[in-house]
Design a protein around this motif. Structure first.
Motif, PDB file in Angstrom:
ATOM      1  N   ALA B 268       0.901  -1.194   0.012  1.00  0.00           N
ATOM      2  CA  ALA B 268      -0.089  -0.030  -0.019  1.00  0.00           C
ATOM      3  C   ALA B 268       0.981   1.326  -0.046  1.00  0.00           C
ATOM      4  N   MET B 269       1.998   1.321   0.661  1.00  0.00           N
ATOM      5  CA  MET B 269       2.861   2.261   0.819  1.00  0.00           C
ATOM      6  C   MET B 269       3.680   2.395  -0.542  1.00  0.00           C
ATOM      7  N   ALA B 270       3.912   1.289  -1.186  1.00  0.00           N
ATOM      8  CA  ALA B 270       4.625   1.415  -2.629  1.00  0.00           C
ATOM      9  C   ALA B 270       3.614   1.941  -3.493  1.00  0.00           C
ATOM     10  N   VAL B 271       2.287   1.615  -3.383  1.00  0.00           N
ATOM     11  CA  VAL B 271       1.275   2.488  -4.519  1.00  0.00           C
ATOM     12  C   VAL B 271       1.379   3.586  -4.287  1.00  0.00           C
ATOM     13  N   LEU B 272       1.068   4.094  -2.912  1.00  0.00           N
ATOM     14  CA  LEU B 272       1.170   5.555  -2.664  1.00  0.00           C
ATOM     15  C   LEU B 272       2.473   6.299  -3.244  1.00  0.00           C
ATOM     16  N   LEU B 273       3.438   5.889  -3.094  1.00  0.00           N
ATOM     17  CA  LEU B 273       4.896   6.276  -3.237  1.00  0.00           C
ATOM     18  C   LEU B 273       4.925   6.365  -5.143  1.00  0.00           C
ATOM     19  N   ALA B 274       4.205   5.453  -5.797  1.00  0.00           N
ATOM     20  CA  ALA B 274       4.342   5.444  -7.162  1.00  0.00           C
ATOM     21  C   ALA B 274       3.376   6.447  -7.697  1.00  0.00           C
ATOM     22  N   LEU B 275       2.143   6.395  -6.984  1.00  0.00           N
ATOM     23  CA  LEU B 275       1.085   7.622  -7.249  1.00  0.00           C
ATOM     24  C   LEU B 275       1.650   8.947  -7.058  1.00  0.00           C
ATOM     25  N   PHE B 276       2.379   9.137  -6.093  1.00  0.00           N
ATOM     26  CA  PHE B 276       3.031  10.600  -5.615  1.00  0.00           C
ATOM     27  C   PHE B 276       4.093  10.996  -6.968  1.00  0.00           C
ATOM     28  N   ILE B 277       4.927  10.058  -7.216  1.00  0.00           N
ATOM     29  CA  ILE B 277       6.027  10.253  -8.318  1.00  0.00           C
ATOM     30  C   ILE B 277       5.257  10.304  -9.695  1.00  0.00           C
ATOM     31  N   PHE B 278       4.246   9.638  -9.888  1.00  0.00           N
ATOM     32  CA  PHE B 278       3.374   9.769 -11.145  1.00  0.00           C
ATOM     33  C   PHE B 278       2.820  11.170 -11.234  1.00  0.00           C
ATOM     34  N   ILE B 279       2.386  11.866 -10.196  1.00  0.00           N
ATOM     35  CA  ILE B 279       1.759  13.143 -10.219  1.00  0.00           C
ATOM     36  C   ILE B 279       2.879  13.966 -10.504  1.00  0.00           C
ATOM     37  N   VAL B 280       4.086  14.078  -9.638  1.00  0.00           N
ATOM     38  CA  VAL B 280       5.103  14.947 -10.079  1.00  0.00           C
ATOM     39  C   VAL B 280       5.574  14.875 -11.588  1.00  0.00           C
ATOM     40  N   THR B 281       5.892  14.017 -11.935  1.00  0.00           N
ATOM     41  CA  THR B 281       6.180  13.364 -13.214  1.00  0.00           C
ATOM     42  C   THR B 281       5.209  14.164 -14.273  1.00  0.00           C
ATOM     43  N   LEU B 282       4.040  14.144 -14.106  1.00  0.00           N
ATOM     44  CA  LEU B 282       2.833  14.702 -14.992  1.00  0.00           C
ATOM     45  C   LEU B 282       2.998  16.248 -14.712  1.00  0.00           C
ATOM     46  N   VAL B 283       3.182  16.599 -13.635  1.00  0.00           N
ATOM     47  CA  VAL B 283       3.383  18.194 -13.527  1.00  0.00           C
ATOM     48  C   VAL B 283       4.709  18.546 -14.439  1.00  0.00           C
ATOM     49  N   GLN B 284       5.519  17.962 -14.471  1.00  0.00           N
ATOM     50  CA  GLN B 284       6.864  18.156 -15.125  1.00  0.00           C
ATOM     51  C   GLN B 284       6.576  18.254 -16.714  1.00  0.00           C
ATOM     52  N   PHE B 285       5.802  17.418 -16.938  1.00  0.00           N
ATOM     53  CA  PHE B 285       5.459  17.127 -18.761  1.00  0.00           C
ATOM     54  C   PHE B 285       4.581  18.120 -18.870  1.00  0.00           C
ATOM     55  N   LYS B 286       3.420  18.757 -18.168  1.00  0.00           N
ATOM     56  CA  LYS B 286       2.516  19.783 -18.403  1.00  0.00           C
ATOM     57  C   LYS B 286       3.683  20.941 -18.802  1.00  0.00           C
ATOM     58  N   PHE B 287       4.602  21.191 -17.636  1.00  0.00           N
ATOM     59  CA  PHE B 287       5.250  22.482 -17.606  1.00  0.00           C
ATOM     60  C   PHE B 287       6.328  22.461 -18.681  1.00  0.00           C
ATOM     61  N   ASN B 288       6.910  21.161 -19.153  1.00  0.00           N
ATOM     62  CA  ASN B 288       7.739  21.539 -20.395  1.00  0.00           C
ATOM     63  C   ASN B 288       7.086  21.514 -21.651  1.00  0.00           C
ATOM     64  N   GLU B 289       5.738  21.009 -21.464  1.00  0.00           N
ATOM     65  CA  GLU B 289       4.966  21.450 -23.025  1.00  0.00           C
ATOM     66  C   GLU B 289       4.735  22.996 -23.101  1.00  0.00           C
ATOM     67  N   LYS B 290       4.200  23.516 -21.888  1.00  0.00           N
ATOM     68  CA  LYS B 290       4.179  24.909 -21.889  1.00  0.00           C
ATOM     69  C   LYS B 290       5.341  25.870 -22.214  1.00  0.00           C
ATOM     70  N   SER B 291       6.669  25.537 -21.571  1.00  0.00           N
ATOM     71  CA  SER B 291       7.829  26.310 -21.701  1.00  0.00           C
ATOM     72  C   SER B 291       8.472  26.039 -23.205  1.00  0.00           C
ATOM     73  N   SER B 292       8.323  24.795 -23.853  1.00  0.00           N
ATOM     74  CA  SER B 292       8.696  24.659 -25.115  1.00  0.00           C
ATOM     75  C   SER B 292       8.079  25.641 -25.933  1.00  0.00           C
ATOM     76  N   GLY B 293       6.786  25.754 -25.683  1.00  0.00           N
ATOM     77  CA  GLY B 293       5.817  26.445 -26.615  1.00  0.00           C
ATOM     78  C   GLY B 293       6.408  27.999 -26.505  1.00  0.00           C
ATOM     79  N   ASP B 294       6.766  28.518 -25.159  1.00  0.00           N
ATOM     80  CA  ASP B 294       7.433  30.028 -24.909  1.00  0.00           C
ATOM     81  C   ASP B 294       8.763  29.993 -25.862  1.00  0.00           C
ATOM     82  N   LEU B 295       9.418  29.174 -25.875  1.00  0.00           N
ATOM     83  CA  LEU B 295      10.740  29.544 -26.654  1.00  0.00           C
ATOM     84  C   LEU B 295      10.502  29.469 -27.906  1.00  0.00           C
TER      85      LEU B 295
END
Lengths: 281, 296
Positions: B268-295
């Protein structure tokens, strides 16, 4: 702000001094580790502290080999790191070649799937993996540390695929027309071209495997199977009670040396490939 | 042309053959175990007896498990080191980007802790934090400060591990910053100087926007790495520190799984950890899309 004509301006001299102070903070703990390994037990616990040992005792460097399974630890780490990185690099570079240069249906989907698997952290899969390997009797062997790596490394595939896009397709098409086999194209044309990128990635991967700690703690139970990192961890736990710090530090110095030498020899390539990874990542 | 389709078929077969090892590896050693972790987290899995489905019980228990809360708190607390390391790394990189002699030597020295094994570094710092004879307190003593017994005190153990982590990771962030700074065209700075911009203005208008993507990259990878902190804790405080004050999430998970064989509960802890990292990575992905558009 930055003009080369002002190489030794007051600002630059101040910054240089600050950088030197910073460098002392970075290197002092490591030097202290080295000097401690040459001290007597008396000097280790002397107050005021002894920074440089009166006599450089090398006794601990001969004692460590019998005080614990250090030699077999080095041997096990070499077995794991060499087999994983050599075979894993072969499978990774073949996959990168297929992704970048061969016409394979759905290859972009496959690539995305591989990439998304990086998101899953090792601790999240370690329990089922442990049970899986226990069931086939691989517990307390090096196999659980080696086998998953043989199938390739997604980071490496990513960078080699990226690197291969700069290789013109015409070279590969020409070879196809000449009747070369696909493996022949890989071995004779592609691999020699991507060798520098492969070397840098291989070194980084080797360091990662060499320094790994969590997976070995899970799988290895008998001392003769320990990897180097576990051996020194065990030295620390065992000899700290006897306060034999020179011995612990000598073993740690030995464990750091191989990677330090690799780094100093290949520092240019390592630093460059790390820098590229951030710009691309 | 029949030969063309035959060639194409051959290429396809070889392509799949070359792709097979990493795909099989991923399915066997990542995807399958991940799905099994999720399944296991809903059971009373102990590795020996039968696995009984118990619904959300493991997650409910985590909700009231004080040790788990403590481990989570410790893990996040030690992440305070991330912004501190970031500022230091950027300052260092800016210092090294001025063409001062010795830059290569500095780069190598600051990078040595990065390549060193974490186990050896943890052993070294455990000794350096020794209350009476450690390097840290001997250094503080030069200024007349009496340092605590860092790792045996529940208030100092987390900052101590954090400082070590900053020290170890500094060279890596510095290198990434330096690469970003070196990609900035010199002409921007020359133009700014001609316009009479002061150092702070130049930093805000040129340097900071240029290093923002790298900053984000470092923050995200540090959060992902930080959420999995284990080796330092295991070596420096093998019991999880005084009153469990240095135990991290993965440390607690590891203890529960391989010490107590509560595999379902740790899953159960492992699943929560994976979920947390999944969300953080998703945020990075969204941000990268936005910032590469800016450039563009």
């Amino acid at each position: 702000m930055v003009l080369s004509s002002k190489k030794w301006s007051t600002a630059n001299i101040i910054i240089f001094i600050l950088l030197c102070i910073g460098a002392v903070f970075m290197i002092a703990p490591l030097l202290w580790m080295v000097t401690t390994s040459f001290k007597t037990k008396m000097e280790v616990f002397a107050l005021p502290p002894v920074w440089i040992p009166e006599e450089w005792l090398t006794a601990k460097y001969s004692e460590i080999w019998t005080a614990g399974p250090l030699l077999s630890g080095i041997k096990n780490s070499v077995i794991v790191a060499v087999s994983v990185t050599l075979i894993g690099t072969f499978t990774s570079s073949l996959a990168a070649f297929a992704l970048a240069k061969l016409q394979v249906p759905h290859k972009n989907k496959i690539f995305l799937m591989l990439l998304s698997s990086i998101m899953i952290p090792y601790p999240a899969v370690m329990i089922p993996q442990f049970i899986m390997f226990s069931n086939i009797g691989w517990n307390d062997t090096l196999l659980p540390l080696i086998v998953p790596g043989l199938f390739g490394n997604v980071f490496m595939i990513f960078f080699l695929r990226q690197y291969l896009t700069s290789v013109p397709n015409a070279i590969i098409e020409a070879a196809k027309i000449d009747g070369s086999s696909y493996f022949g194209i890989y071995a004779k044309i592609v691999f020699p071209l991507i060798k520098p990128a492969v070397a840098a990635q291989l070194i980084l991967w080797f360091m990662g495997v060499w320094n790994d700690y969590l997976a070995p703690t899970i799988y290895l139970t008998s001392e003769e199977n320990y990897t180097l990192q576990l051996v020194i961890g065990n030295f620390n736990a065992m000899y700290a009670i006897q306060t034999d710090y020179p011995l612990i530090m000598a073993a740690s110095v030995i464990s750091l040396l191989p990677m330090l030498i690799v780094f100093l020899v290949f520092q240019k390539q390592i630093i460059e490939s790390v820098a590229i990874s951030a710009v691309k990542g | 042309m029949p030969t063309k389709s035959k060639l194409y078929r051959k290429e396809m077969i070889y392509g799949y053959l070359f792709l097979a090892p990493p795909v099989i590896g991923m399915l066997l050693f990542t995807m399958y175990p991940m799905l099994y972790s999720i399944y296991g987290s809903f059971t009373d899995w102990d590795g020996l007896g039968q696995m009984n489905f118990i619904g959300l019980d493991n997650y409910k228990d985590l909700f009231t498990d004080e040790l788990f809360h403590k481990a989570m708190f410790n893990t996040f607390f030690m992440m305070i080191g991330i912004p501190i390391g970031l500022v230091l790394a950027l300052l260092l990189a800016m210092g090294l980007n001025r063409g001062i002699p010795g830059t290569t030597a500095f780069r190598v020295i600051y990078y040595v802790p990065v390549i060193s094994s974490l186990a050896a570094i943890s052993i070294l710092w455990q000794w350096a934090y020794n209350g009476d004879y450690g390097l840290v307190n001997q250094f503080l003593d030069l200024f007349g400060i009496k340092g605590p017994n860092w790792l045996a005190n529940k208030h100092t153990v987390k900052p101590a591990i954090m400082i070590m982590a900053i020290w170890k990771g500094l060279g890596y962030s510095m290198l990434l910053y330096l690469a970003a700074l070196q990609s900035v065209s010199r002409s921007y700075y020359e133009a700014a100087e001609l316009d009479g911009a002061n150092g702070f203005q130049t930093f805000r208008a040129i340097t900071w926007p240029m290093v923002k993507p790298v900053t984000f990259f470092i923050v995200v990878t540090s959060i992902i790495g930080g959420s999995q902190i284990f080796t330092e804790i295991n070596i420096m405080t093998s019991t999880g520190g005084p009153e469990y004050s240095s135990a991290s999430a993965v440390f607690y998970m590891w203890q529960k799984a391989f010490g107590n064989f509560q595999l379902g509960y740790s899953s159960a802890m492992a699943v929560l950890l994976a979920l947390f990292i999944f969300i953080v990575t998703l945020v990075q992905f969204k941000f990268n899309e936005k910032s590469s558009g800016d450039l563009d």
